[in-house]
Design an enzyme around this catalytic site. Structure first.
Site: not given
Length: 476
Positions: A25-27
């Site tokens: 996942h990213c932000a």
């Protein structure tokens, strides 16, 4: 929020754990690699309150959840999908790359090379903008620049100019480092190759044209070959090709050189052979190719004019969906590196207008809709698009409803036609949206503001019109 149930529902909608290869996942997003994206139940996914939108790009299926929440959901998601919680983004990228076709892999490679060096290019470009403000006559005073009105800051302007030019003069060093790393070679050998290409003993590339006309181009005479001693300051294609060759030559020698001699012979042979081929074959050929591309784009911009701008403006958002827009960075860098001839890049102003259009469409949906989930998505993603990040607006709102996306294409097209007609150019790269005004050449700031205002207003009007025609059967 019951994060365990949300994660379970997402896994089920994705086709079960067996359809999920890996993920991270990213932000704001879950970034997943799936066995078969056709098995995804998008309707079920989009019914979940936590899901703000979905899209597929570069071999990854991405689910927009939102800052903060995505961490909690991911922690449960890896358990439900039986994944390794410590999977890195690089591992997910590599897994996603295997699912791409050759063209998609090329675009991804270009993106991976240029994205890391964008901060240096942006910093240099914005410093160039500051220098232009200080030295442009008539901007604040009649027939005078700031440094003419205040001579005591002339040396300060000179220092700013030096800082601004450095990233472009030594661009092959930055690209050589990044490209060699991406192609599987030693990044520091790539940087050394870039340094060779801009060595101060070579004729500066910016003076090569004048030297060629006067017949004063210095050469090496080696084995009856006349090799031009000309640098590659501000070039893109020659160093990309040279870094690719360097990586392949290095890999070849790593395989055949005995390990006891590897650290001695491999760097020596790799750098010498690549350097020789760069100045004899690769460099001259690729320099011509880069010049042709730049000249072709400038020719289209100057001759086709507003019609070409309108077409490009309409196509920019669809290009973003495919990810091909990342390849524009290389072209823009080339245009900016040769700014004395090109005047700057026309791609950035058009991209800014296109992004503003997507933001305007999403914000209009926020105003029109009675669906609270859609309101939340449209407001946040609309503001994000105005600031230059359009994926949440495109995938979470505009494409989902379709008619706002069509409206944005029209708004972007009209604005791009105006921007092209007025020959608005950017002297730097920056955030492609409303904040992009800081990167625009001082003489074009007013027309840029008019252009993005046209983009916003036309899009809002068309979104309202389409909501009563194309979208009248949709429950928004």
């Amino acid at each position: 929020m019951n994060s365990k149930k949300v994660a379970s529902d997402i896994v089920t909608a994705l086709g079960g754990p067996e359809n999920i290869v890996t993920g991270t996942h990213c932000a704001t997003r879950l970034r997943l690699v799936l066995q078969d994206e056709a098995l995804v139940d998008e309707e079920k996914l989009n019914q979940l309150d936590v899901v703000k939108g979905t899209f597929s790009t570069q071999g990854q299926y991405q689910i927009i959840i939102g800052a903060g929440t995505v961490n909690t959901v991911y922690a449960q998601f890896v358990k439900e999908a039986d994944l390794n919680e410590n999977t890195s983004k690089e591992e997910v990228k590599q897994a996603g790359s295997k699912k791409m076709n050759p063209f998609q892999r090329l675009i991804k490679t270009l993106s991976d090379i240029f994205v890391p060096i964008i901060p240096a290019i942006v910093a240099g470009g914005l410093l160039m903008g500051i220098h232009n403000v200080l030295t442009s006559a008539g901007l604040f005073f009649d027939d005078q620049s700031i440094i003419e009105a205040f001579p005591q800051i002339e040396d300060f302007a000179s220092m700013v100019n030096l800082f601004a030019n450095a990233a472009f003069v030594f661009l092959p060093v930055l690209i050589g480092f990044s490209a060699a790393k991406q192609f599987g070679g030693n990044a520091y050998l790539g940087a050394a190759l870039g340094m060779i290409m801009v060595h101060p003993d070579l004729l500066n590339a910016y003076g090569a044209g004048e030297a060629a006309l006067s017949g004063d181009v210095p050469t090496w005479s080696i084995f009856s070959l006349e090799i031009g001693q000309v640098g590659y300051q501000g070039t893109v294609l020659p160093v990309l090709a040279a870094a690719f060759l360097l990586a392949k030559i290095e890999q070849f020698f790593r395989k055949i050189v005995p390990s006891v001699l590897d650290n001695l012979l491999t760097p020596l042979l790799t750098l010498f052979i690549t350097g020789f081929l760069t100045f004899t074959v690769i460099g001259p050929f690729m320099r011509s190719g880069g010049d042709w591309i730049t000249q072709g784009l400038v020719f289209l911009y100057e001759t086709v004019g507003p019609i070409g701008g309108a077409i490009f403006g309409a196509l920019y958002a669809p290009i973003v969906i495919t990810g091909v827009h990342h390849s524009f960075i290389a072209i823009e860098v080339q245009l900016l590196a040769d700014i004395a001839r090109t005047g700057g890049t026309f791609i950035f102003p058009i991209a800014s207008a296109a992004n503003v259009a997507q933001g305007a469409a999403a914000l209009t949906v926020f105003w029109l809709t009675t669906n609270q989930k859609m309101k939340g998505t449209a407001s946040a993603s609309g503001i994000s698009a105005l600031l230059g990040i359009t994926e949440p607006a495109i995938f979470g709102v505009n494409l989902k409803l379709r008619f706002p996306f069509y409206a944005a294409l029209i708004g972007s097209s009209v604005a791009a036609a105006y921007i092209t007609w007025q020959q608005v150019l950017s002297g730097a790269l920056g955030p492609a949206g409303i904040p992009g005004v800081i990167a625009i050449r001082p003489d074009a700031v007013t027309d840029f503001i008019i252009g993005i205002s046209i983009s916003f207003i036309v899009t809002v009007v068309m979104t309202i019109v389409f909501s009563k025609t194309i979208g009248k059967k949709q429950d928004i």
